[in-house]
Design a protein around this motif. Structure first.
Motif: not given
Length: 334
Positions: A266, A242, A249, A245-246, A164, A239, A204-205, A274, A166, A264
């Motif tokens: 984080t 969060t 993904s 992200n999920l 994930l 994304s 993911s971001g 999460a 940030s 996952v």
């Protein structure tokens, strides 16, 4: 032994729910209730025994609880000052300081109500004390279960490792917080690779308004520069939260089949929340955390707890109204 029956029953229900699904906040509440019932039964036995030793132990436990509150207030206050000094004065960085002030305020209100004994103060004090006990119980349950969840073993196999995002520093640089997630993802990936086929790693971001490129691209570049195989990386670059992200993904992972498994990654303070969001999003996998600077952890944990309270806002609003009603009844009884 019948005194401990409620605690034993609650613990059995907790174990059963853990086997079925680890990613539930209700698990934390059940474990907290089991411990609370066991502690209450033990205290009752100590006091009802009438022995001097039992009374001394009970008094000592109560004294330790009072001292613990004072120590907690001091630690929260010091952590709040440290957060302001190192991270700035944004509202999210003031949570530990505000927590300390809230505890002091509730204690001062309770003492004032006990001394003056006016109807209004007794009503307000009763509501504030009940609400404080409720939130303290939930917070302790959250912290203990999050600690336990973060130490659960990773499943034997997984098809994907999802990292994930940030945020980036200077528009393109991976900050230490995100770097710790990526390093943890490399460890998890290597661990899973030793058990079978190497999983795909999803960074993911998306791209924020102050960023020169999507976070997922900067994360992938960070990994490739440190020797991670580029052909095992897939980028999710849409994304901004969060939840996204999920969700995004998950869409990538479902392309290979609905029975995929994933891990996952984080930061440790964020792992349990999460996991709760992953369950709600229907993501098939567990969440693991990377290490976080010690000074950052208390404030971040409070922020995560507040976010969980908001996620279950209907239940918590109903409970708050019950405590307000209890305060009104205490006022009317005077």
């Amino acid at each position: 032994m019948l005194l401990y029956a409620p605690a034993a029953l609650l613990f059995l229900v907790f174990c059963w729910r853990m086997v079925r699904e680890r990613r539930r906040f209700g698990n934390a509440v059940l474990l907290g209730l089991a411990v609370l019932c066991a502690l209450a039964a033990w205290m009752y036995r100590l006091v009802s025994s009438g022995s001097t030793a039992g009374l001394v132990i009970a008094a000592t436990l109560l004294a330790l609880g009072a001292v613990g509150i004072l120590v907690l207030v001091g630690l929260l206050f010091l952590n709040g000052l440290q957060m302001v000094r190192k991270e700035g004065r944004s509202p999210s960085n003031l949570l530990s300081l505000m927590g300390a002030l809230c505890v002091i305020g509730v204690v001062a209100l309770g003492v004032t109500a006990a001394v003056l004994r006016t109807p209004v103060l007794i009503g307000v004090g009763t509501a504030a004390l009940g609400l404080t006990c409720y939130l303290s119980f939930l917070f302790l349950s959250f912290v203990v279960y999050a600690f336990l969840y973060g130490r659960m073993r990773i499943r034997r196999k997984a098809d994907y490792v999802v990292v994930l995002g940030s945020g980036l520093v200077g528009g393109s640089t991976v900050p230490p917080l995100l770097a710790s997630r990526l390093e943890r993802a490399r460890e998890v990936h290597a661990q899973l690779g030793r058990r079978g086929a190497a999983p795909v790693l999803i960074t993911s971001g998306g791209q924020g308004p102050d960023e020169d490129l999507p976070e997922s691209h900067a994360m992938a570049d960070y990994l490739v520069e440190r020797g991670f195989p580029a052909d095992l990386i897939e980028r999710e670059d849409r994304s901004t939260t969060t939840e996204e992200n999920l969700r995004f993904s998950k869409a990538i992972m479902e392309k290979t089949g609905a029975d995929y498994r994933c891990v996952v990654v984080t930061n440790n303070y964020h792992a349990f929340r999460a996991a709760l969001m992953a369950r709600r999003a229907g993501v098939r996998g567990q969440v693991v955390g990377s290490t976080t600077a010690a000074y950052f952890w208390p404030n971040a944990t409070i922020r995560e707890f507040v976010a969980v309270l908001v996620a279950y806002k209907r239940t918590n609003i109903a409970m708050c109204l019950l405590f307000v009603l209890g305060g009104v009844l205490a006022w009317a009884a005077r």
